[in-house]
Design a protein around this motif. Structure first.
Motif, PDB file in Angstrom:
ATOM      1  N   PHE A   1       0.814  -1.214   0.000  1.00 24.74           N
ATOM      2  CA  PHE A   1       0.000   0.000   0.000  1.00 24.74           C
ATOM      3  C   PHE A   1       0.844   1.260   0.000  1.00 24.74           C
ATOM      4  N   SER A   2       2.017   1.209   0.669  1.00 21.25           N
ATOM      5  CA  SER A   2       2.862   2.407   0.574  1.00 21.25           C
ATOM      6  C   SER A   2       3.402   2.541  -0.845  1.00 21.25           C
ATOM      7  N   ILE A   3       3.586   1.421  -1.537  1.00 22.95           N
ATOM      8  CA  ILE A   3       3.988   1.501  -2.939  1.00 22.95           C
ATOM      9  C   ILE A   3       2.920   2.203  -3.755  1.00 22.95           C
ATOM     10  N   ILE A   4       1.664   1.880  -3.482  1.00 20.56           N
ATOM     11  CA  ILE A   4       0.583   2.524  -4.241  1.00 20.56           C
ATOM     12  C   ILE A   4       0.605   4.027  -4.019  1.00 20.56           C
ATOM     13  N   ILE A   5       0.772   4.434  -2.752  1.00 16.95           N
ATOM     14  CA  ILE A   5       0.756   5.866  -2.459  1.00 16.95           C
ATOM     15  C   ILE A   5       1.921   6.567  -3.148  1.00 16.95           C
TER      16      ILE A   5
ATOM     17  N   ASP B   1     -10.442   6.692 -11.009  1.00 15.56           N
ATOM     18  CA  ASP B   1     -10.383   5.275 -11.382  1.00 15.56           C
ATOM     19  C   ASP B   1      -9.670   4.444 -10.338  1.00 15.56           C
ATOM     20  N   ILE B   2      -8.509   4.984  -9.907  1.00 14.24           N
ATOM     21  CA  ILE B   2      -7.658   4.172  -9.048  1.00 14.24           C
ATOM     22  C   ILE B   2      -8.269   4.014  -7.669  1.00 14.24           C
ATOM     23  N   THR B   3      -8.797   5.103  -7.109  1.00 14.05           N
ATOM     24  CA  THR B   3      -9.444   4.973  -5.808  1.00 14.05           C
ATOM     25  C   THR B   3     -10.648   4.049  -5.915  1.00 14.05           C
ATOM     26  N   GLY B   4     -11.378   4.170  -7.033  1.00 15.12           N
ATOM     27  CA  GLY B   4     -12.543   3.307  -7.221  1.00 15.12           C
ATOM     28  C   GLY B   4     -12.152   1.853  -7.274  1.00 15.12           C
TER      29      GLY B   4
ATOM     30  N   ILE C   1      -5.305   8.281  -0.846  1.00 15.34           N
ATOM     31  CA  ILE C   1      -4.816   8.822  -2.112  1.00 15.34           C
ATOM     32  C   ILE C   1      -5.901   9.552  -2.893  1.00 15.34           C
ATOM     33  N   GLU C   2      -7.098   9.623  -2.348  1.00 16.02           N
ATOM     34  CA  GLU C   2      -8.181  10.254  -3.102  1.00 16.02           C
ATOM     35  C   GLU C   2      -7.886  11.691  -3.534  1.00 16.02           C
ATOM     36  N   PRO C   3      -7.240  12.528  -2.667  1.00 22.05           N
ATOM     37  CA  PRO C   3      -7.042  13.923  -3.083  1.00 22.05           C
ATOM     38  C   PRO C   3      -6.193  14.095  -4.335  1.00 22.05           C
TER      39      PRO C   3
ATOM     40  N   ALA D   1       3.152   9.555 -10.374  1.00 18.37           N
ATOM     41  CA  ALA D   1       2.311   9.867 -11.523  1.00 18.37           C
ATOM     42  C   ALA D   1       1.971  11.350 -11.552  1.00 18.37           C
ATOM     43  N   LEU D   2       1.787  11.917 -10.372  1.00 14.96           N
ATOM     44  CA  LEU D   2       1.489  13.352 -10.289  1.00 14.96           C
ATOM     45  C   LEU D   2       2.632  14.168 -10.886  1.00 14.96           C
ATOM     46  N   MET D   3       3.867  13.810 -10.506  1.00 18.95           N
ATOM     47  CA  MET D   3       5.035  14.520 -11.038  1.00 18.95           C
ATOM     48  C   MET D   3       5.149  14.352 -12.538  1.00 18.95           C
ATOM     49  N   MET D   4       4.900  13.123 -13.004  1.00 21.24           N
ATOM     50  CA  MET D   4       5.016  12.860 -14.441  1.00 21.24           C
ATOM     51  C   MET D   4       3.987  13.673 -15.218  1.00 21.24           C
ATOM     52  N   ASP D   5       2.799  13.807 -14.674  1.00 14.29           N
ATOM     53  CA  ASP D   5       1.756  14.575 -15.354  1.00 14.29           C
ATOM     54  C   ASP D   5       2.176  16.019 -15.538  1.00 14.29           C
ATOM     55  N   PHE D   6       2.878  16.537 -14.540  1.00 18.89           N
ATOM     56  CA  PHE D   6       3.344  17.918 -14.634  1.00 18.89           C
ATOM     57  C   PHE D   6       4.410  18.050 -15.714  1.00 18.89           C
ATOM     58  N   LEU D   7       5.333  17.070 -15.759  1.00 18.07           N
ATOM     59  CA  LEU D   7       6.466  17.180 -16.686  1.00 18.07           C
ATOM     60  C   LEU D   7       6.087  16.843 -18.121  1.00 18.07           C
ATOM     61  N   PHE D   8       5.322  15.781 -18.279  1.00 19.79           N
ATOM     62  CA  PHE D   8       5.032  15.317 -19.631  1.00 19.79           C
ATOM     63  C   PHE D   8       3.529  15.271 -19.850  1.00 19.79           C
TER      64      PHE D   8
END
Lengths: 131, 299
Positions: free
Chosen positions: B16-20, B255-258, B248-250, B26-33
């Motif tokens: 679960f810590s891996i998921i978080i 999709d992922i939280t669901g 991780i909802e915020p 993914a958040l960082m990647m979205d910003f960069l690419f």
């Protein structure tokens, strides 16, 4: 220190831009050729000074994730971005189909990078099917 | 006790810590690419599937194996039990034992092994499919499968407790007044199967408190522990899924939280099923112990 380096890089890019403007004015016939060569020189320079070090930092940041994932993700994203830039460049020169082709090939390369992980996932799923 | 829990839940907490962490990445990647956004989402999904499905599937396989071995145990023990019962004669009128009950327990375990767990796996895969391809949703089907299973399992447990209490020798030793608020707390806080849990625990307790006269408290408590550890582990894992989804909802995708929520729900149902097995196991184990005691002391 790092910020100074980045400012310096910005300055270099502006100088390159000015150089390109100058080329367009002086030798308009050679413009696209010179533009391409200068573009690639700048691209490789930036790759070695900014993008790859950042990639290494990123991988170190997410070291604790299961090993290949962070590397794979940043690697494939950088590859995708590079391929997009290069194919855009080719497209600007007017060779659209070549651009599409190169982008497509890079996409396949990225997918091939993920084959091992996909195999793992499929094995987990199929362990349920075969009883 | 702490190292025990650590061994039990260590891998689960890790995943679960891996998921978080992965959703941060993914958040960082979205910003960069930003042009890679769609694929970042897919890859995040992928990481979560490989990491998060593993504990869930481990539990499926665990419960399936337990069901298998318990049904094997029934098949091995049943003829001996009935034979010795006939040999022992009158001793069993003490317990008001119904032989049908044993067959019934066996039937429940076979049902679990052959029908319930495959159906539950199907529900889980349908959920994953829905989240992967939102254009082809199967949410209603998965929900129907889950509610049907819950209904089935609670019907079987209700039948058990009827069988057991009809005998009349068993009485609920714990004072009802003391356990009532605790029951209420469990029912409120564990979604879906809370009330089912308290009910089935109550009927197991009712049975074993009647039997403890013959068997002795420590043996009963050890049988309880052995039977209930898998269920408790499944329950805690399911709660972990829900907590991770809430954490991780915020910053993660809907999709992922669901998906995590759905896996949690499915594991709750699995937990209910494992209660059924635990029930059957406790019944058989206690019964065999009583039988041996009676046979050795009757002489």
């Amino acid at each position: 220190m790092a910020r100074d380096g980045l400012m310096f890089i910005l300055l270099q890019i502006i100088v390159v831009f000015l150089l390109l403007l100058l080329i367009a004015f002086v030798v308009p016939k050679l413009q696209s050729l010179l533009y391409t060569s200068i573009f690639f020189i700048v691209l490789f320079y930036l790759l070695t000074t900014v993008i790859f070090p950042f990639g290494r930092t990123f991988v170190r940041l997410f070291e604790s994730l299961p090993n290949p994932f962070a590397k794979l993700l940043i690697g494939s994203a950088i590859l995708f971005l590079l391929s997009e830039i290069i194919s855009e460049h080719i497209e600007e020169a007017g060779y659209r189909s070549l651009a599409t082709l190169s982008h497509f090939v890079i996409k396949i390369t990225i997918l091939l990078l993920w084959v091992n992980q996909t195999t793992n996932l499929i094995e987990i799923l199929s362990s349920l099917i075969t009883k | 006790m702490i190292p025990f829990i650590d061994v039990l839940l260590g891998t689960v907490i890790t995943s679960f810590s891996i998921i978080i962490l992965a959703s941060f990445m993914a958040l960082m990647m979205d910003f960069l690419f930003p042009s890679f956004k769609k694929w970042t989402r897919m890859i995040l999904f992928f990481i979560i599937l490989t990491v998060a499905l593993k504990p869930a599937f481990e539990h499926f396989i665990l419960i399936r194996d337990i069901a298998y071995s318990v049904s094997m145990m029934f098949i091995a023990v049943y003829p001996i039990l009935t034979a010795t019962m006939i040999a022992a004669g009158g001793a069993f009128s003490l317990l008001n034992f119904q032989p049908a009950m044993l067959l019934f327990a066996n039937g429940a375990v076979v049902l679990t092994e052959k029908l319930l767990i495959p159906l539950l796996t199907t529900a889980l895969l349908l959920d994953v499919g829905t989240r992967l391809l939102p254009d082809v949703p199967f949410t209603k089907l998965a929900e129907i499968i889950r509610t049907t299973l819950i209904g089935l399992v609670s019907a079987v447990v209700a039948a058990y407790s009827i069988f057991i209490t009809v005998g009349g020798t068993m009485s609920w030793a714990l004072s009802g007044l003391a356990s009532e608020p605790l029951k209420e707390l469990v029912q409120q806080n564990i979604p879906l199967i809370g009330s089912f849990m308290t009910e089935s625990l109550g009927s197991i307790g009712r049975y074993s408190s009647g039997v403890s006269v013959f068997v002795g408290g420590w043996l009963i408590s050890s049988i309880w522990t052995v039977a209930l550890v898998p269920s408790m582990k499944t329950l805690l894992t399911a709660l972990f899924y829900r907590w991770t989804a809430a954490l991780i909802e915020p910053f993660a995708d809907e999709d992922i939280t669901g998906l995590l929520d759905d896996i949690g729900k499915t594991l709750f149902v699995l937990c209910a099923i494992s209660f059924l097995i635990a029930f059957a196991f406790i019944y058989t184990a206690l019964f065999s112990v009583i039988l041996i005691k009676l046979l050795t002391t009757m002489k």
